[in-house]
Write an enzyme that holds these catalytic residues in place. Sequence first.
Site, PDB file in Angstrom:
ATOM      1  N   GLY A   1      15.447   6.303 -13.267  1.00 16.02           N
ATOM      2  CA  GLY A   1      16.823   5.837 -13.057  1.00 16.02           C
ATOM      3  C   GLY A   1      17.392   5.208 -14.315  1.00 16.02           C
ATOM      4  N   PHE A   2      18.586   4.691 -14.177  1.00 21.16           N
ATOM      5  CA  PHE A   2      19.282   4.095 -15.328  1.00 21.16           C
ATOM      6  C   PHE A   2      18.459   2.946 -15.926  1.00 21.16           C
ATOM      7  CE2 PHE A   2      22.582   0.571 -15.958  1.00 21.16           C
ATOM      8  CZ  PHE A   2      22.670   0.762 -17.328  1.00 21.16           C
TER       9      PHE A   2
ATOM     10  N   LYS B   1      14.651   1.802   4.209  1.00 21.43           N
ATOM     11  CA  LYS B   1      13.219   2.153   4.148  1.00 21.43           C
ATOM     12  C   LYS B   1      12.690   1.967   2.724  1.00 21.43           C
ATOM     13  CE  LYS B   1      12.724   5.621   7.784  1.00 21.43           C
ATOM     14  NZ  LYS B   1      12.557   7.076   7.997  1.00 21.43           N
TER      15      LYS B   1
ATOM     16  N   LYS C   1      -1.924  -5.635  -4.190  1.00 21.09           N
ATOM     17  CA  LYS C   1      -3.012  -6.433  -3.593  1.00 21.09           C
ATOM     18  C   LYS C   1      -4.357  -5.754  -3.850  1.00 21.09           C
ATOM     19  CE  LYS C   1      -4.351  -8.280   0.882  1.00 21.09           C
ATOM     20  NZ  LYS C   1      -4.639  -7.457   2.052  1.00 21.09           N
TER      21      LYS C   1
ATOM     22  N   GLN D   1       0.744 -15.796   1.247  1.00 22.65           N
ATOM     23  CA  GLN D   1      -0.377 -15.435   2.127  1.00 22.65           C
ATOM     24  C   GLN D   1      -1.545 -14.813   1.365  1.00 22.65           C
ATOM     25  OE1 GLN D   1       1.068 -13.284   5.543  1.00 22.65           O
ATOM     26  NE2 GLN D   1      -0.972 -12.613   6.146  1.00 22.65           N
TER      27      GLN D   1
ATOM     28  N   TYR E   1      21.773  -1.996   1.781  1.00 21.53           N
ATOM     29  CA  TYR E   1      21.264  -2.367   0.452  1.00 21.53           C
ATOM     30  C   TYR E   1      20.979  -3.871   0.399  1.00 21.53           C
ATOM     31  CZ  TYR E   1      21.044  -2.674  -4.665  1.00 21.53           C
ATOM     32  OH  TYR E   1      20.637  -2.893  -5.951  1.00 21.53           O
TER      33      TYR E   1
ATOM     34  N   GLY F   1       1.105  -3.657  -1.209  1.00 22.46           N
ATOM     35  CA  GLY F   1      -0.259  -3.299  -0.808  1.00 22.46           C
ATOM     36  C   GLY F   1      -1.044  -2.767  -1.997  1.00 22.46           C
TER      37      GLY F   1
ATOM     38  N   TYR G   1      -1.588   5.849  -4.003  1.00 24.22           N
ATOM     39  CA  TYR G   1      -2.891   5.329  -4.440  1.00 24.22           C
ATOM     40  C   TYR G   1      -3.073   5.617  -5.915  1.00 24.22           C
ATOM     41  CZ  TYR G   1      -3.673   4.593   0.439  1.00 24.22           C
ATOM     42  OH  TYR G   1      -3.535   4.150   1.729  1.00 24.22           O
TER      43      TYR G   1
END
Length: 315
Positions: free
Chosen positions: A16-17, A95, A109, A166, A149, A106, A68
């Site tokens: 992207g830009f 989404k 982590k 957490q 957005y 994830g 992955y």
Amino acid sequence: MKSLNQKSILVTGGSGFIGSHLCENLLSSGNNVICVDNLFSSNKNNINSLINNKNFEFYRHDITFPLYLEVNQIFNFACPASPIHYQYDPVQTLKTSIHGSINMLGLAKRTNSKIFQASTSEVYGDPEISPQSESYTGKVNTLGPRACYDEGKRAAETLFFDYYRQHKLDIRIARIFNTYGPRMHPNDGRVVSNFICQAIKGDDITIYGNGNQTRSFCYIDDLIESIVKIMNTPNITGPINIGNPQEITIIELAKKILDLTNSKSNIIFKKLPEDDPKVRCPDISLAKKIIDWEPKITLDEGLTKTIKYFRSLLN
Ligand code: UDP
């Protein structure tokens, strides 16, 4: 073969830009860069000059699906960012911010990577105070056309902070205000690209509303410098506002662009889109204090470079 201290850095939205300028900067510092993009609102031409670099890899992938990889750092920039692009498929926009952030957090982590979130001034919505500082919690309409957005980016900030608290993830959040420069998409409907393309072609300059709404425009090189500084500063999380505090009305911007392009285009007025913020101006005292950063490139200088880019693209 990769040297031991060479970092592998993932940039989502890397073609992207903003992402493509970031990839370029990270490569120039000797890193390995993995650019991931689904090419929904970006253009592969943005990374043409990088594709043959042996330290650069491109994957066409949508981050709403898991990924992955083995990396040391992640910059999460994937999300359509101009109103016409993010409103084209609002569910996918949400989404991208929410499922996409969960997938990237994830990955951070699992690989114990530091992770940067490209947040936005849109988290302040149509603000009641100006300039906006990081402590202001914003005024966003949850039901409006910009919510996919704005609320997506707000939820992403929440996710980043929850992973920080957490799971002790090393996070950085920057709230990016309006940015402009070469490699903006000519058809993304943003004010700077619209006005410059209209002025160059001699088309009418389309002002939405009366043009008294304000924005503050930061040149891409200033923004990239701040992003790298934020990532490399230890023991901070943000959010940190990044933008140029020089505020301008949209009508003043139109006149400036007409002047700099020497164009005879007429100014016309069109309907103001729903929920269009009336003011937007960053308070950057925090960035000045903790990363010793402020923008250096004036609006006139930055617009001149951007006009040059669009002239070469359109001719
Ligand atoms: N705008 C305008 N004419 C255009 C495109 C945009 O007057 O052709 C206005 C728009 O209504 C908004 C401002 O310019 O008030 C900035 O719009 P942009 O889409 O660039 O960014 P954002 O609203 O997300 O700051």
